[in-house]
Each structure stands twice: as structure tokens, then as C-alpha cells.
Scaffold this motif. Structure first.
Motif, mmCIF file in Angstrom:
data_model
loop_
_atom_site.group_PDB
_atom_site.id
_atom_site.type_symbol
_atom_site.label_atom_id
_atom_site.label_comp_id
_atom_site.label_asym_id
_atom_site.label_seq_id
_atom_site.Cartn_x
_atom_site.Cartn_y
_atom_site.Cartn_z
ATOM 1 N N ILE A 53 14.261 -21.682 -19.471
ATOM 2 C CA ILE A 53 13.481 -22.209 -20.593
ATOM 3 C C ILE A 53 12.477 -21.148 -21.055
ATOM 4 C CG2 ILE A 53 11.952 -24.088 -21.343
ATOM 5 C CD1 ILE A 53 14.549 -25.278 -20.493
ATOM 6 N N SER A 54 11.867 -20.455 -20.088
ATOM 7 C CA SER A 54 10.906 -19.391 -20.420
ATOM 8 C C SER A 54 11.572 -18.305 -21.253
ATOM 9 C CB SER A 54 10.334 -18.761 -19.153
ATOM 10 O OG SER A 54 9.677 -19.711 -18.366
ATOM 11 N N ALA A 55 12.772 -17.905 -20.856
ATOM 12 C CA ALA A 55 13.475 -16.835 -21.566
ATOM 13 C C ALA A 55 13.755 -17.255 -23.009
ATOM 14 C CB ALA A 55 14.774 -16.480 -20.852
ATOM 15 N N VAL A 56 14.155 -18.515 -23.188
ATOM 16 C CA VAL A 56 14.441 -19.018 -24.534
ATOM 17 C C VAL A 56 13.163 -19.072 -25.366
ATOM 18 C CG1 VAL A 56 15.157 -21.064 -25.825
ATOM 19 C CG2 VAL A 56 16.489 -20.300 -23.850
ATOM 20 N N LEU A 57 12.072 -19.536 -24.742
ATOM 21 C CA LEU A 57 10.808 -19.628 -25.484
ATOM 22 C C LEU A 57 10.282 -18.244 -25.839
ATOM 23 C CD1 LEU A 57 9.163 -22.669 -23.698
ATOM 24 C CD2 LEU A 57 9.709 -22.506 -26.131
ATOM 25 N N ASP A 58 10.404 -17.291 -24.902
ATOM 26 C CA ASP A 58 10.002 -15.914 -25.181
ATOM 27 C C ASP A 58 10.767 -15.412 -26.403
ATOM 28 O OD1 ASP A 58 8.801 -13.198 -24.103
ATOM 29 O OD2 ASP A 58 10.895 -12.788 -24.539
ATOM 30 N N ASN A 59 12.069 -15.696 -26.414
ATOM 31 C CA ASN A 59 12.899 -15.191 -27.496
ATOM 32 C C ASN A 59 12.621 -15.876 -28.831
ATOM 33 O OD1 ASN A 59 15.359 -13.223 -27.537
ATOM 34 N ND2 ASN A 59 15.710 -14.792 -29.055
ATOM 35 N N VAL A 60 12.468 -17.194 -28.801
ATOM 36 C CA VAL A 60 12.258 -17.892 -30.074
ATOM 37 C C VAL A 60 10.885 -17.528 -30.649
ATOM 38 C CG1 VAL A 60 11.290 -20.092 -29.248
ATOM 39 C CG2 VAL A 60 12.695 -20.055 -31.291
ATOM 40 N N CYS A 61 9.912 -17.284 -29.771
ATOM 41 C CA CYS A 61 8.592 -16.846 -30.244
ATOM 42 C C CYS A 61 8.700 -15.472 -30.905
ATOM 43 C CB CYS A 61 7.580 -16.820 -29.094
ATOM 44 S SG CYS A 61 7.045 -18.474 -28.586
ATOM 45 N N GLY A 62 9.443 -14.555 -30.277
ATOM 46 C CA GLY A 62 9.659 -13.240 -30.870
ATOM 47 C C GLY A 62 10.408 -13.347 -32.194
ATOM 48 N N SER A 63 11.372 -14.254 -32.232
ATOM 49 C CA SER A 63 12.146 -14.454 -33.463
ATOM 50 C C SER A 63 11.254 -14.947 -34.598
ATOM 51 C CB SER A 63 13.267 -15.472 -33.216
ATOM 52 O OG SER A 63 14.103 -15.045 -32.169
ATOM 53 N N ALA A 64 10.261 -15.761 -34.251
ATOM 54 C CA ALA A 64 9.336 -16.275 -35.267
ATOM 55 C C ALA A 64 8.518 -15.137 -35.877
ATOM 56 C CB ALA A 64 8.426 -17.340 -34.659
ATOM 57 N N VAL A 65 8.208 -14.129 -35.057
ATOM 58 C CA VAL A 65 7.500 -12.955 -35.585
ATOM 59 C C VAL A 65 8.399 -12.222 -36.579
ATOM 60 C CG1 VAL A 65 6.363 -10.761 -35.031
ATOM 61 C CG2 VAL A 65 6.167 -12.706 -33.455
#
Lengths: 153, 144
Positions: free
Chosen positions: A62-74
Motif C-alpha cells: 500500500i505504501s509503494a502505491v501511495l508513494d507512486n500515486v503521490c508522485g504521479s499527482a506532482v
């Protein structure tokens, strides 16, 4: 079409995630893309289980997905393909993911400064009011001499 | 009752953690290995192309480093406590100090406090030099 136009097109497609080997490895799919906001789906997979007795996904997945989706939002917020790196990431776990169900994750980049992007996001199954985990992240732009231009101030 | 706890206790008694990926499938997926040195659990994430987040640099995906730190913290608590239930992460905060190169990564953790219900843990990940961590985490786990 300029390089930046191409970049904008690319990040609105699944290709953006497919370029990231680890996201391909866990099968992450782009669901929705808007300026500064991204939604992704993580298909349930036995490979990502933390506790085989229950079938619950590992917190780390879940952490990996959240890290990625947060980066994607940038990426969804800035105009240019500036490189950036995660500065910090905080994850709060509210409830275990339901075994067998896909996990969705949404993130929005709500502020961009010259060097830093601020993002919040969360993971859920089908009801955003019942989050699995919450994320707060900051990212630092590392592109040399190329500073971020926010699409809106 | 928890298979993970029982499995972990057996591994602890034998000081052989090679069976850990069977207890935690996600650890197997990430290529996690565990060894213990002087009561400190050293968690290793063997390099694989699927761990990459940035192909240009190249650099490990930040999420894999977060997962490594979380597992390292979890394993250290599991090593130190005797309770039945598998600790559950309440919150984890990760600071990224350096990008992770395309190579093996190591992590170790210190339980700063183990209470009756909550454990506070600090974890660090490094590649070439433990004194130069690539990332660190503070995590709180629910024990009961």
C-alpha cells in the motif's frame, strides 16, 4: 507538438505508469487523471500479501502505491518533465485492505513552490469515506536549472 | 493465533530466517532476506529490475524502500517481543536522504519503546555504508 506537449500526453496514458518497472511489477493501472490529481488501481495479488493466514495485503505494498500515486499527482500538476525525488512520505493505516479486493489510490498535489511539491492522498476499496490508509508526501524538484511551473498558482 | 508469529518464533529459535518469505509473500516478492547479528535483525532487499522506479538514473522505487523499512521495523519487533499477534503498522514516516542505486539494499531497526499496546521503532536503510543511510523511517506498531 513540443516535447512538453508529448510529455503531457504521455502522462495522461497508462504508458506513464508502464515506464516505471516497479509499478508494472505490481500491475498498477491508471484510472483517472486530472490537473494535479491522479487515481490508480492496484489489482489484488497473492504476491503482495503480508499475512498468508488472512490474505491481507502487506502495508508496504500500500505504501509503494501511495508513494507512486503521490508522485504521479506532482507530474499531473507541473507542466514540464522536471525530475523530482520523494523527500518524505507519511502513511497512516486506518484499516486492513479486504482480501481479494482491488485497492484504489487517489492523490492530489495541492501546492507547488520553486523547489517543493506538497501532496496528500489516500487508499480505499470502493468508498472514499472508508479509507484504508492516508498519505502525506513532499517532493523536491531535482532538475538542474529547470524549475517547476505550476499549471495554476 | 498467527502463523506468522509461530513461524517467526521457530525461525528465531533456530536462528535461521531463510523460510521467512514463505511467511510473508510480499517479502518474497521484494527479494527480502533476513539475518541476525548481535540481536539486530538485518533485512536485505536483493536487487532486481522490477524494484526500479526511475529508469533514467536508474534508482529504486521509493515505495520499495518504504516497504523495506517497514518490514525491517516489523521484523525487529517480532524478534524482540513474544506476543501471539502479528504487529500492525499504525503509522510510518519515511525520510528519503539519497536515491537508491540499482544494487542490494540493507535495513536495520531499533525499537525505541515497546509498550503493552504500541511499539515505536526507528529504521534505517543503506547500500554501501550504514553511516550514510539512503532513507530512514519512524514507525508505530499496534501490538495487541
Amino acid at each position: 507538438m513540443t516535447e512538453d506537449d508529448k510529455f503531457q500526453r504521455m502522462i495522461r496514458s497508462q504508458k506513464f505508469l508502464d515506464r516505471i518497472p516497479h509499478m508494472g511489477a505490481i500491475g498498477l493501472q491508471l484510472v483517472d487523471f486530472a490537473p494535479g490529481a491522479v487515481t490508480v488501481r492496484l489489482p489484488y495479488s497473492l504476491d503482495l500479501v503480508g499475512n498468508p493466514d488472512t490474505g491481507v495485503l502487506a502495508g508496504g505494498a500500500i505504501s509503494a502505491v501511495l508513494d507512486n500515486v503521490c508522485g504521479s499527482a506532482v507530474v499531473a500538476r507541473v507542466e514540464k518533465s522536471d525530475a523530482f525525488a520523494t523527500l518524505d512520505l507519511r502513511i497512516d493505516y486506518m484499516r486492513p485492505a479486504e482480501p481479494g479486493l482491488d485497492v484504489f489510490a487517489y492523490a492530489e498535489c495541492y501546492k507547488v513552490t520553486r523547489l517543493i511539491a506538497f501532496v496528500r492522498g489516500f487508499a480505499y476499496h470502493d468508498d472514499k469515506a472508508k479509507p484504508i490508509a492516508n498519505a502525506t508526501a513532499t517532493f523536491m524538484f531535482t532538475g538542474q536549472g529547470k524549475l517547476a511551473q505550476a499549471t495554476e498558482s | 493465533m498467527s502463523g506468522f508469529r509461530e513461524t517467526f518464533q521457530l525461525m528465531k529459535q533456530a536462528n535461521d530466517f531463510s523460510g521467512l518469505p514463505l511467511a510473508v509473500p510480499y517479502a518474497k516478492f521484494l527479494g527480502i532476506g533476513v539475518a541476525v547479528q548481535d540481536s539486530r535483525v538485518i533485512t536485505t532487499m536483493a536487487y532486481a529490475d522490477k524494484l526500479i522506479g526511475n529508469t533514467t538514473l536508474p534508482a529504486l522505487h521509493g515505495g520499495t524502500i518504504a516497504a523495506l523499512l517497514e518490514l525491517a521495523a516489523l521484523f525487529q519487533i517480532a524478534y524482540e517481543i513474544e506476543t501471539e499477534a502479528m504487529p500492525k503498522t499504525i503509522t510510518i514516516t519515511i525520510d528519503y536522504m539519497r536515491s537508491g542505486a540499482a544494487r542490494d539494499t540493507y535495513a536495520r531497526a531499533w525499537a525505541t519503546r515497546i509498550g503493552r499496546r504500541v511499539a515505536n521503532v526507528r529504521a534505517e536503510a543503506w547500500q554501501d555504508d550504514p553511516a550514510k543511510p539512503i532513507a530512514a523511517a519512524n514507525a508505530n506498531f499496534l501490538l495487541a
